[in-house]
Design a protein around this motif. Structure first.
Motif, PDB file in Angstrom:
ATOM      1  N   GLU A  32       0.879  -1.164   0.000  1.00 35.56           N
ATOM      2  CA  GLU A  32       0.000   0.000   0.000  1.00 35.56           C
ATOM      3  C   GLU A  32       0.912   1.207   0.000  1.00 35.56           C
ATOM      4  OE1 GLU A  32      -2.516  -0.458   3.435  1.00 35.56           O
ATOM      5  OE2 GLU A  32      -4.025  -1.475   2.224  1.00 35.56           O
ATOM      6  N   ILE A  33       0.793   2.026  -1.042  1.00 35.64           N
ATOM      7  CA  ILE A  33       1.679   3.183  -1.201  1.00 35.64           C
ATOM      8  C   ILE A  33       0.820   4.452  -1.226  1.00 35.64           C
ATOM      9  CG2 ILE A  33       3.544   4.194  -2.559  1.00 35.64           C
ATOM     10  CD1 ILE A  33       3.793   1.407  -3.960  1.00 35.64           C
ATOM     11  N   MET A  98       9.344   0.941  -4.899  1.00 40.40           N
ATOM     12  CA  MET A  98       8.748   1.944  -4.011  1.00 40.40           C
ATOM     13  C   MET A  98       8.015   1.261  -2.855  1.00 40.40           C
ATOM     14  SD  MET A  98       8.351   5.154  -3.320  1.00 40.40           S
ATOM     15  CE  MET A  98       8.696   6.060  -4.804  1.00 40.40           C
ATOM     16  N   GLY A  99       7.281   0.211  -3.156  1.00 36.71           N
ATOM     17  CA  GLY A  99       6.576  -0.512  -2.097  1.00 36.71           C
ATOM     18  C   GLY A  99       7.529  -1.144  -1.105  1.00 36.71           C
ATOM     19  N   GLU A 100       8.568  -1.759  -1.601  1.00 32.52           N
ATOM     20  CA  GLU A 100       9.530  -2.439  -0.739  1.00 32.52           C
ATOM     21  C   GLU A 100      10.310  -1.450   0.135  1.00 32.52           C
ATOM     22  OE1 GLU A 100      13.380  -4.979  -1.736  1.00 32.52           O
ATOM     23  OE2 GLU A 100      11.500  -5.961  -2.313  1.00 32.52           O
ATOM     24  N   GLU A 103       9.214   2.828   3.651  1.00 30.86           N
ATOM     25  CA  GLU A 103       9.600   3.494   4.908  1.00 30.86           C
ATOM     26  C   GLU A 103      10.860   4.327   4.723  1.00 30.86           C
ATOM     27  OE1 GLU A 103       7.492   3.588   7.370  1.00 30.86           O
ATOM     28  OE2 GLU A 103       6.212   2.233   6.224  1.00 30.86           O
ATOM     29  N   GLU A 104      11.818   3.785   4.009  1.00 30.87           N
ATOM     30  CA  GLU A 104      13.065   4.511   3.732  1.00 30.87           C
ATOM     31  C   GLU A 104      12.791   5.756   2.887  1.00 30.87           C
ATOM     32  OE1 GLU A 104      17.140   3.631   1.231  1.00 30.87           O
ATOM     33  OE2 GLU A 104      16.125   1.949   2.201  1.00 30.87           O
ATOM     34  N   TYR A 109      12.223  11.662   2.365  1.00 30.70           N
ATOM     35  CA  TYR A 109      11.356  12.788   1.995  1.00 30.70           C
ATOM     36  C   TYR A 109      11.181  13.761   3.168  1.00 30.70           C
ATOM     37  CZ  TYR A 109       6.969  15.177   0.803  1.00 30.70           C
ATOM     38  OH  TYR A 109       5.988  16.108   0.574  1.00 30.70           O
ATOM     39  N   ILE A 110      10.868  13.233   4.332  1.00 32.60           N
ATOM     40  CA  ILE A 110      10.676  14.076   5.514  1.00 32.60           C
ATOM     41  C   ILE A 110      11.966  14.828   5.851  1.00 32.60           C
ATOM     42  CG2 ILE A 110      10.134  14.069   7.989  1.00 32.60           C
ATOM     43  CD1 ILE A 110       7.719  13.534   6.024  1.00 32.60           C
ATOM     44  N   ALA A 111      13.109  14.154   5.742  1.00 33.09           N
ATOM     45  CA  ALA A 111      14.401  14.797   6.010  1.00 33.09           C
ATOM     46  C   ALA A 111      14.684  15.901   4.994  1.00 33.09           C
ATOM     47  CB  ALA A 111      15.522  13.752   5.997  1.00 33.09           C
TER      48      ALA A 111
END
Length: 122
Positions: A32-33, A98-100, A103-104, A109-111
């Motif tokens: 789920e992306i 992208m799915g795998e 989390e990374e 992105y947040i960083a």
């Protein structure tokens, strides 16, 4: 050959609120992306640039949704987002990776947003 190179989806489903894409692969993997992550990491030149180091950090997309999923041959889909972004060709291999690594990719992105003083909120 990696799982990403041989990935073949047996189902693509957009959630009722249009904020999530579920991809189920023929080897049993399922991801789920979030629409937001797909939008900000779109494989389009608009986001990725035309050369290494040209990738653009896209903020303000926490509310973005997927408007359409359009087939591109038998190797990809074009996702159309409600902010009118529609130039990314999302290959099966891209969606698998992208799915795998979701989390990374989120953490990166947040960083990036924090480093640039940007926000997920518009």
């Amino acid at each position: 050959m990696s799982n990403h190179e041989t990935a073949w989806p047996k189902e693509l489903r957009v959630s009722p609120d249009r904020r999530m894409l579920t991809v189920r692969f023929n080897d049993g993997r399922s991801y789920e992306i979030e629409a937001e992550l797909l939008r900000v990491r779109s494989p389009s030149a608009e986001v990725q640039g035309h050369a290494p180091g040209q990738r653009v950090t896209v903020g303000g997309k926490s509310e973005v949704t997927i408007s359409k999923v359009l087939p591109v041959g038998n190797y990809a889909v074009r996702l159309v987002f409600d902010d009118s972004h529609d130039t990314g060709i999302f290959t099966w291999a891209f969606l698998s990776e992208m799915g795998e690594a979701k989390e990374e990719r989120w953490a990166e992105y947040i960083a990036e947003l924090a480093d640039k003083g940007m926000s997920r909120i518009f």
